[in-house]
Design a protein around this motif. Sequence first.
Motif, short mmCIF file in Angstrom:
data_model
loop_
_atom_site.label_atom_id
_atom_site.label_comp_id
_atom_site.label_asym_id
_atom_site.label_seq_id
_atom_site.Cartn_x
_atom_site.Cartn_y
_atom_site.Cartn_z
N ARG A 122 0.84 -1.22 0.00
CA ARG A 122 0.00 0.00 0.00
C ARG A 122 0.86 1.26 0.00
N ILE A 148 0.51 5.39 0.59
CA ILE A 148 -0.33 6.47 1.12
C ILE A 148 0.42 7.78 0.96
N LEU A 197 -0.39 11.95 1.90
CA LEU A 197 -1.28 12.99 2.43
C LEU A 197 -0.70 14.34 2.03
N PHE A 231 -4.54 17.33 7.36
CA PHE A 231 -4.12 17.71 6.02
C PHE A 231 -5.37 17.78 5.12
N PHE A 261 -5.86 16.41 1.77
CA PHE A 261 -6.16 15.47 0.69
C PHE A 261 -5.37 14.18 0.88
N ALA A 262 -5.99 13.06 0.50
CA ALA A 262 -5.35 11.76 0.66
C ALA A 262 -5.40 10.94 -0.62
N VAL A 263 -4.33 10.17 -0.83
CA VAL A 263 -4.27 9.16 -1.88
C VAL A 263 -3.89 7.84 -1.22
N VAL A 264 -4.70 6.81 -1.43
CA VAL A 264 -4.35 5.45 -0.99
C VAL A 264 -4.43 4.54 -2.20
N ARG A 286 4.44 4.47 -9.43
CA ARG A 286 5.20 5.65 -8.99
C ARG A 286 5.88 6.33 -10.16
N GLU A 343 2.68 20.90 1.64
CA GLU A 343 3.37 19.82 2.36
C GLU A 343 2.84 18.49 1.89
N ARG A 363 3.28 14.16 2.97
CA ARG A 363 3.85 13.10 3.80
C ARG A 363 3.41 11.77 3.20
N ALA A 364 4.29 10.79 3.20
CA ALA A 364 3.96 9.51 2.58
C ALA A 364 4.51 8.34 3.39
N VAL A 365 3.86 7.21 3.23
CA VAL A 365 4.32 5.93 3.76
C VAL A 365 3.92 4.87 2.74
N GLN A 366 4.81 3.89 2.53
CA GLN A 366 4.43 2.66 1.83
C GLN A 366 4.65 1.51 2.79
N TYR A 367 3.71 0.56 2.81
CA TYR A 367 3.88 -0.58 3.72
C TYR A 367 3.25 -1.84 3.16
N ASP A 373 6.92 1.90 7.58
CA ASP A 373 7.32 2.26 6.22
C ASP A 373 8.31 1.24 5.63
N ASN A 426 10.14 9.62 3.84
CA ASN A 426 8.83 9.16 4.30
C ASN A 426 8.69 9.27 5.81
N ALA A 471 -3.01 13.54 9.53
CA ALA A 471 -4.19 12.70 9.34
C ALA A 471 -5.14 13.30 8.31
#
Lengths: 99, 99
Positions: free
Chosen positions: A5, A7, A9, A54, A56-59, A72, A91, A93-97, B46, B53, B94
């Motif tokens: 996944r 994410i 923001l 924040f 707006f979000a993208v998942v 990507r 701004e 912020r992202a995470v992949q997991y 992450d 990230n 968030a």
Amino acid sequence: MSGFRHIALFQWREDATAEQKRTLEDRLNELPGVIPELRAYAIGGDAGVNDGNFDFAVVADFADRDAYLVYRDHPTHRKIIDECVTPIVAERRAVQYAL
Amino acid sequence: MSGFRHIALFQWREDATAEQKRTLEDRLNELPGVIPELRAYAIGGDAGVNDGNFDFAVVADFADRDAYLVYRDHPTHRKIIDECVTPIVAERRAVQYAL
């Protein structure tokens, strides 16, 4: 559950217009038709339930990390980032997991 | 697709220990058994694919905004936040949005 996944923001610039945000959403929603590696994709503006969020979000969910990398680096994705995200982002912020 | 999604991304303090992070994950993974409103729940650290990230992600899906609020304010959830998140968090971002 298995998969990978991504994410992201975003906080938009204060001078970002409703038109710019709408255009961005419309163009992002074209990506599942262009990038078959996108197994699930859900974007959206913050619902306004909590202060300090924040904007707006993208998942985006993929079968694995390699499928995420296709997304990507996909030229259609990069073009939307250059044309519609970069001009309005303050701004990110992202995470992949792993799922 | 319909529903309501909560996303929180975290950057941990530099002095957060592996033990603290493992305990947090273990306790968060108990929440779906305690809060039936959680329709889907996936947390994770992450993957290290991209520089810059944040460290950790929570994505929680609900039927609607009210179900999210039950989770947000649930005493077991708040207790984990107080005992396991607050001591190690440096930054948190968030977004909640309609699916």
